[in-house]
Design a protein around this motif. Sequence first.
Motif, short mmCIF file in Angstrom:
data_model
loop_
_atom_site.label_atom_id
_atom_site.label_comp_id
_atom_site.label_asym_id
_atom_site.label_seq_id
_atom_site.Cartn_x
_atom_site.Cartn_y
_atom_site.Cartn_z
N GLY A 160 -1.50 16.38 1.40
CA GLY A 160 -3.17 16.17 1.59
C GLY A 160 -3.84 15.01 1.28
O GLY A 160 -5.21 14.92 1.31
N GLY A 161 -3.22 14.34 0.53
CA GLY A 161 -3.67 13.08 0.07
C GLY A 161 -3.69 12.05 1.16
O GLY A 161 -3.56 12.19 2.28
N SER A 162 -4.24 10.68 0.59
CA SER A 162 -4.41 9.67 1.71
C SER A 162 -3.70 8.46 1.07
O SER A 162 -3.57 8.12 -0.44
CB SER A 162 -5.88 9.34 1.84
OG SER A 162 -6.47 10.46 2.22
N LEU A 163 -3.39 7.47 1.78
CA LEU A 163 -2.76 6.11 1.53
C LEU A 163 -3.51 5.35 2.68
O LEU A 163 -3.68 5.65 3.69
CB LEU A 163 -1.26 6.15 1.44
CG LEU A 163 -0.67 6.47 0.11
CD1 LEU A 163 0.93 6.61 0.57
CD2 LEU A 163 -1.13 5.80 -0.84
N ARG A 164 -3.66 3.75 2.29
CA ARG A 164 -3.85 3.01 2.84
C ARG A 164 -2.87 1.62 3.10
O ARG A 164 -2.77 1.24 2.07
CB ARG A 164 -5.20 2.36 2.77
CG ARG A 164 -5.74 1.42 3.92
CD ARG A 164 -7.29 0.65 3.42
NE ARG A 164 -7.82 0.04 4.43
CZ ARG A 164 -8.29 -1.16 4.19
NH1 ARG A 164 -8.58 -1.71 3.13
NH2 ARG A 164 -9.08 -1.64 5.43
N LEU A 165 -2.16 1.51 4.26
CA LEU A 165 -1.37 0.56 4.26
C LEU A 165 -2.02 -0.84 4.66
O LEU A 165 -2.77 -0.65 5.78
CB LEU A 165 -0.23 0.88 5.18
CG LEU A 165 0.58 2.17 4.59
CD1 LEU A 165 1.84 2.14 5.82
CD2 LEU A 165 0.98 2.10 3.49
N SER A 166 -1.48 -1.88 4.40
CA SER A 166 -1.96 -3.22 4.85
C SER A 166 -0.83 -3.99 5.33
O SER A 166 0.17 -4.06 4.68
CB SER A 166 -2.81 -3.93 3.87
OG SER A 166 -3.93 -3.15 3.51
N VAL B 120 -3.51 -5.97 9.82
CA VAL B 120 -3.52 -4.74 10.43
C VAL B 120 -3.46 -3.76 9.28
O VAL B 120 -2.88 -3.97 8.17
CB VAL B 120 -2.54 -4.32 11.57
CG1 VAL B 120 -1.13 -4.22 10.87
CG2 VAL B 120 -2.65 -3.25 12.04
N TYR B 121 -4.24 -2.68 9.29
CA TYR B 121 -4.24 -1.46 8.39
C TYR B 121 -3.86 -0.17 9.04
O TYR B 121 -4.25 0.02 10.28
CB TYR B 121 -5.70 -1.49 7.73
CG TYR B 121 -6.39 -2.63 7.37
CD1 TYR B 121 -6.91 -3.41 8.05
CD2 TYR B 121 -5.91 -3.14 6.01
CE1 TYR B 121 -7.47 -4.82 7.65
CE2 TYR B 121 -6.63 -4.38 5.55
CZ TYR B 121 -7.32 -5.16 6.48
OH TYR B 121 -7.81 -6.30 5.90
N LEU B 122 -3.47 0.68 8.10
CA LEU B 122 -3.08 1.86 8.60
C LEU B 122 -3.64 3.21 7.49
O LEU B 122 -3.23 3.14 6.28
CB LEU B 122 -1.67 2.25 8.95
CG LEU B 122 -1.42 3.65 9.59
CD1 LEU B 122 -1.91 3.77 10.79
CD2 LEU B 122 0.06 3.81 9.21
N GLY C 269 0.69 -1.41 0.11
CA GLY C 269 -0.10 0.03 0.08
C GLY C 269 0.83 1.09 0.14
O GLY C 269 0.26 2.23 -0.16
N GLY C 270 2.20 1.21 0.00
CA GLY C 270 2.92 2.35 -0.19
C GLY C 270 2.81 3.02 -1.36
O GLY C 270 2.28 2.46 -2.24
N GLY C 271 3.44 4.26 -1.34
CA GLY C 271 3.55 4.82 -2.73
C GLY C 271 3.89 6.21 -2.46
O GLY C 271 4.19 6.94 -1.62
#
Length: 120
Positions: A15-21, A78-80, A8-10
């Motif tokens: 101001g943007g969003s990301l979701r890590l798993s 787990v998610y972030l 999920g990185g990148g």
Amino acid sequence: QVQLVESGGGLVQPGGSLRLSCAASGSIFSINAMGWYRQAPGKQRELVAAKTSGGSTNYADSVKGRFTISRDNAKNTVYLQMNSLKPEDTAVYYCNAALFTTAQSMGRYWGQGTQVTVSS
């Protein structure tokens, strides 16, 4: 053996969003806590957020109100969720799990890390 695999990185704009798993697998008996740490160049690794199996959470002051940690205990995942990202959030993010193995040994395990870059 225990493996933690992150995704999920990148690259994202401020101001943007990301979701890590992060999914844990292998010889796991039970997981006490899972969390995320990060390490920026030239800095020490720091806790970002953690969540126990009982549901207690802990966040770094710098991410409170912007990041949310969640767990799927059935999937050992787990998610972030990271919102309102700032350039200072740029770092390698590492998943961590404190768990008991099927051999009844307690240990802390780390993922390989995933790069998060916040830049315009």
